[in-house]
Design a protein around this motif. Sequence first.
Motif, PDB file in Angstrom:
ATOM      1  N   LEU A   4      35.647  15.867  42.524  1.00  0.00           N
ATOM      2  CA  LEU A   4      35.964  14.786  41.598  1.00  0.00           C
ATOM      3  C   LEU A   4      34.806  13.791  41.601  1.00  0.00           C
ATOM      4  N   THR A  24      34.305  15.753  36.680  1.00  0.00           N
ATOM      5  CA  THR A  24      34.081  16.581  37.858  1.00  0.00           C
ATOM      6  C   THR A  24      32.599  16.965  37.934  1.00  0.00           C
ATOM      7  N   ALA A  30      41.535  21.739  36.083  1.00  0.00           N
ATOM      8  CA  ALA A  30      42.048  20.475  36.616  1.00  0.00           C
ATOM      9  C   ALA A  30      43.564  20.447  36.465  1.00  0.00           C
ATOM     10  N   SER A  45      38.174  22.318  32.193  1.00  0.00           N
ATOM     11  CA  SER A  45      37.136  21.315  31.960  1.00  0.00           C
ATOM     12  C   SER A  45      36.239  21.744  30.805  1.00  0.00           C
ATOM     13  N   LEU A  73      41.640  20.333  41.755  1.00  0.00           N
ATOM     14  CA  LEU A  73      40.613  21.069  41.025  1.00  0.00           C
ATOM     15  C   LEU A  73      40.552  22.471  41.607  1.00  0.00           C
TER      16      LEU A  73
END
Length: 570
Positions: A4, A24, A30, A45, A73
Amino acid sequence: MAALRLGPLLRYVDEDTATVWVETDGPCEAEVRCEGSAAGGTARSWRVSGHHYALITVVGLEPGTETPYRVLLDGTEVWPLPDSDSDLPPSVIRTPQPDGRGELRLAFGSCRWAARPADSHHDAMGPDALDALARSAFAGGTLPDVLLLLGDQVYADETSEKVRAELAERRDLSEPPWDQVADYEEYTSLYYESWLAPHVRWLLSTVPSCMIFDDHDVIDDWNTSAAWQRDIRATNWWRERILGGLTSYWVYQHLGNLSPGELAEDPLFTAVRSAEDGTELLREFAERADTEPETARWSFRRDFGRVRLLMADTRAARVLSEEHRAMLDDDELKWLREQALTAREEYDHLLIGSSLPWLLPPAIHDAETWNAALCAGSRGPRWARLGEKVRRAADLEHWAAFPSSFDSLTELIREVGTGAEAPATLCVLSGDVHHAYVAEPDLTRLPANTPDVAGTPGTPPELRSRVLQLTCSPMHNSIPAFIRVGFRFGWSGAGRLLGRALARHGRAGRPPINWRLTGGPWFGNHLMTLTTHGRSARLGMTRAKATARGVRLARILERALSPSGGPVRD
């Protein structure tokens, strides 16, 4: 494994849905998981200029609940941070009561330096109001339900020593744009500096936020005039600045203003998420948005139960030619009218978010209308050239500097505030001017030859709404002494006389309404809070102060706002 980099930011929240934004350091899946609940959501993402982002839609929330959440994540928990301070509570998603029942607290302000600009000669800044809000909550204070950030979230033209050191590693700061940011990559440094401070980061993770840009998000006095725009477009550095500014604004601020439904229908968002890297798509969009403002809409609407917020773009939507000068182009004005006048029975309070105040200190209002008249040629070419120099030097580019737009907004407010469907309160929420105040207009005076709703010339319609200009600025900035003196003078009787003399010199005419100061002016780092419940409303004002127990928000005003109430006084 992805990590992150920035966030999470809690952005949109309704009765059962929310969006959470993260940046990220690599591509990933995510996920938001809610404690003790089946609610949650995932998103893949997407990439812009080598940076990776996700906007996660959280579904399955229960109305009227407070739900702690975590961020993962690729299945690994990254929020709360493994080494986070023990005094930071869990991040939560608080959903409103169904059907608009219950109380709503909206806190708002503008103009926040994350850190003092390098080589600054300004007075001491004092504590940060956002940091103070978070710390006050830890000490038992109440958090707002929504945070409205009304411009200058970052300062592209006033960078700190830390950011300047980063810029110097990329390029020669003796060349334009010197120690200001140049492009998208450098904009990311501003957002990291602004949103990574631990207490502010936690606050933005647990209080939904709405945002709009103002000038310093791009450059001081952005889009002041056609002449200003011609001059800056002739430089060799402006194109990268404006593309970086608008592209980063879209990524870091604008997307989170939209509902999941609006995001699903946004073709640009769909295209960026599908692309290997969305940079060129966004640069093309930003180029059109700058040169053809009617192709992009940064304004947006949010409904919070029985409260409607219309956030207006008062920077990029301007018409700058002296012959047709307007704060909002025709499409934006039409949109604002439609959103304000459609289904008025569905809301009890209307909030118009404008980074720039509608009602200024009267002397400053008259100075801006005088200047606008000179620049339009009311006293000939020599005065017009002088007027342009004064406009840029003195920042004369608020609603008053666009007289036809000031009149249009005034008439819209008058129209919404009359009749059986009028809201209980109609407030214009603004920042920019580095002091805070409450102003109340007299809307009973009609322009000449204007019939009322019954068709009788000269008889004003009955105003049913409590109409207020609520201005709160800054959240964290310096307030030089000359600004304090100037704004106090602007509200004074002597200031009014000087302003009227200037307006007569410019042949500018009188404004269509009168208004008076009923709260302030206050100087310092502030947040205002508007609390609604049914058709009642209360206004609160707090100032960030350093105390023996640490930084806190100190209350300096709390007053009821009702259509028939008395003036707001500090």
